[in-house]
Design a protein around this motif. Structure first.
Motif, short mmCIF file in Angstrom:
data_model
loop_
_atom_site.label_atom_id
_atom_site.label_comp_id
_atom_site.label_asym_id
_atom_site.label_seq_id
_atom_site.Cartn_x
_atom_site.Cartn_y
_atom_site.Cartn_z
N LEU A 59 35.58 21.82 -9.93
CA LEU A 59 35.09 22.96 -9.17
C LEU A 59 34.84 22.45 -7.86
O LEU A 59 34.41 21.33 -7.49
CB LEU A 59 33.92 23.72 -9.80
N ALA A 60 35.20 23.40 -6.90
CA ALA A 60 34.91 23.13 -5.41
C ALA A 60 33.38 22.83 -5.11
O ALA A 60 33.20 22.05 -4.33
CB ALA A 60 35.32 24.23 -4.53
N THR A 61 32.48 23.33 -6.05
CA THR A 61 31.13 23.04 -5.91
C THR A 61 30.65 21.46 -6.03
O THR A 61 29.77 21.05 -5.73
CB THR A 61 30.19 24.08 -6.79
N ALA A 62 31.85 20.91 -6.69
CA ALA A 62 31.49 19.30 -6.55
C ALA A 62 31.23 18.67 -5.36
O ALA A 62 30.80 17.53 -5.16
CB ALA A 62 32.48 18.62 -7.82
N VAL A 63 32.09 19.28 -4.33
CA VAL A 63 31.99 18.78 -3.10
C VAL A 63 31.37 19.89 -2.15
O VAL A 63 32.14 20.41 -1.25
CB VAL A 63 33.35 18.04 -2.58
N PRO A 64 29.94 20.31 -2.05
CA PRO A 64 29.83 21.33 -1.32
C PRO A 64 29.58 21.17 0.07
O PRO A 64 29.72 21.97 0.77
CB PRO A 64 28.44 21.54 -2.08
N PHE A 65 29.39 20.08 0.57
CA PHE A 65 29.07 19.83 1.91
C PHE A 65 29.99 19.00 2.62
O PHE A 65 30.43 18.28 1.94
CB PHE A 65 27.52 19.47 2.20
N ARG A 66 29.80 19.09 4.11
CA ARG A 66 30.94 18.15 4.82
C ARG A 66 30.41 16.58 4.41
O ARG A 66 29.42 16.28 4.46
CB ARG A 66 30.47 18.42 6.28
N GLY A 67 31.45 15.93 4.34
CA GLY A 67 31.20 14.45 3.92
C GLY A 67 31.32 14.14 2.41
O GLY A 67 30.84 12.96 2.29
N ASP A 68 30.83 15.29 1.68
CA ASP A 68 30.86 14.95 0.36
C ASP A 68 32.26 14.37 -0.21
O ASP A 68 33.19 14.91 0.22
CB ASP A 68 30.36 16.18 -0.41
N SER A 69 32.04 13.60 -1.20
CA SER A 69 33.39 13.09 -1.75
C SER A 69 33.29 12.99 -3.49
O SER A 69 32.10 12.99 -3.78
CB SER A 69 33.89 11.77 -1.41
N LEU A 70 34.33 12.92 -4.05
CA LEU A 70 34.24 13.03 -5.49
C LEU A 70 35.59 11.76 -5.82
O LEU A 70 36.61 12.13 -5.44
CB LEU A 70 34.72 14.07 -6.02
N MET A 71 35.24 10.59 -6.75
CA MET A 71 36.26 10.09 -7.05
C MET A 71 36.60 10.20 -8.66
O MET A 71 35.90 10.21 -9.51
CB MET A 71 35.68 8.32 -6.91
N VAL A 72 37.98 10.36 -8.81
CA VAL A 72 38.30 10.77 -10.06
C VAL A 72 39.62 9.83 -10.32
O VAL A 72 40.25 9.40 -9.54
CB VAL A 72 38.76 12.01 -10.37
N THR A 73 39.95 9.82 -11.74
CA THR A 73 41.12 9.11 -12.18
C THR A 73 42.06 10.02 -12.72
O THR A 73 41.66 10.65 -13.72
CB THR A 73 40.79 8.00 -13.07
N LEU A 74 43.30 10.24 -12.16
CA LEU A 74 44.17 11.23 -12.67
C LEU A 74 45.59 10.60 -13.08
O LEU A 74 46.05 9.71 -12.23
CB LEU A 74 44.64 12.22 -11.59
N LEU A 75 45.81 10.41 -14.35
CA LEU A 75 46.99 9.66 -14.86
C LEU A 75 46.86 8.18 -14.49
O LEU A 75 48.06 7.66 -13.94
CB LEU A 75 48.38 10.56 -14.39
N GLY A 76 46.07 7.79 -14.34
CA GLY A 76 45.69 6.22 -14.11
C GLY A 76 45.47 5.71 -12.72
O GLY A 76 45.65 4.65 -12.54
N GLU A 77 45.56 6.91 -11.86
CA GLU A 77 45.53 6.73 -10.21
C GLU A 77 44.24 7.23 -9.77
O GLU A 77 43.77 8.28 -10.16
CB GLU A 77 46.67 7.42 -9.60
N PRO A 78 43.67 6.50 -8.77
CA PRO A 78 42.36 6.65 -8.38
C PRO A 78 42.45 7.81 -7.37
O PRO A 78 43.48 7.67 -6.43
CB PRO A 78 41.76 5.62 -7.76
N ILE A 79 41.99 8.96 -7.54
CA ILE A 79 42.21 10.08 -6.47
C ILE A 79 40.61 10.16 -5.90
O ILE A 79 39.63 10.39 -6.32
CB ILE A 79 42.51 11.23 -7.33
N LEU A 80 40.61 10.21 -4.49
CA LEU A 80 39.32 10.75 -3.84
C LEU A 80 39.62 12.14 -3.31
O LEU A 80 40.43 12.71 -2.65
CB LEU A 80 39.21 9.83 -2.66
N ILE A 81 38.48 13.00 -3.70
CA ILE A 81 38.35 14.50 -3.14
C ILE A 81 37.37 14.52 -2.23
O ILE A 81 36.07 13.91 -2.51
CB ILE A 81 38.35 15.29 -4.48
N ALA A 82 37.64 14.88 -1.20
CA ALA A 82 36.56 14.97 0.23
C ALA A 82 36.54 16.32 0.54
O ALA A 82 37.59 16.85 0.97
CB ALA A 82 36.83 13.86 0.84
N ARG A 83 35.41 16.74 0.89
CA ARG A 83 35.32 17.89 2.05
C ARG A 83 35.15 17.15 3.32
O ARG A 83 34.03 16.48 3.78
CB ARG A 83 33.83 18.61 1.70
#
Length: 110
Positions: free
Chosen positions: A27-51
């Motif tokens: 959910l977009a609420t996982a990165v609610p504020f500027r500068g917030d980030s979330l690291m996930v692994t998708l299909l074996g690749e590290p992906i960074l989601i950032a606001r």
């Protein structure tokens, strides 16, 4: 008797069947504020989601090469959910159709 697929077969199936298309991340609420980030692994690749500072949510593939900069990937927010697309063929088609100026490599989320 069934044999497990070898590594090459498994990687080819992952590349063709699962990489194309959009994948739900969180959910977009996982990165609610500027500068917030979330690291996930998708299909074996590290992906960074950032606001980002402009309030847009963007995604980056984290390369494992030395001094490799994160590579932007397609990311959209729809109905409060973050989706990414890892298929490079989709990136090329999308960029050529919607972004004649190639200075921006990642589309803004809606």
């Amino acid at each position: 008797m069934s044999f497990p697929p070898d590594d090459r077969t498994f990687r080819r199936e992952m590349a063709t069947a699962y990489r194309s298309g959009w994948h739900f991340i969180d959910l977009a609420t996982a990165v609610p504020f500027r500068g917030d980030s979330l690291m996930v692994t998708l299909l074996g690749e590290p992906i960074l989601i950032a606001r980002e500072d402009d309030e847009d949510v963007r995604a980056y593939r984290c390369l494992r090469r030395p001094r490799g900069a994160p590579q932007p990937i397609r990311c959209v927010v729809r109905y409060g959910m973050v989706f990414v697309n890892l298929d490079q063929r989709d990136h090329q088609l999308f960029e050529s159709e919607t972004q004649p100026d190639s200075s921006t490599t990642t589309p803004r989320s809606a």
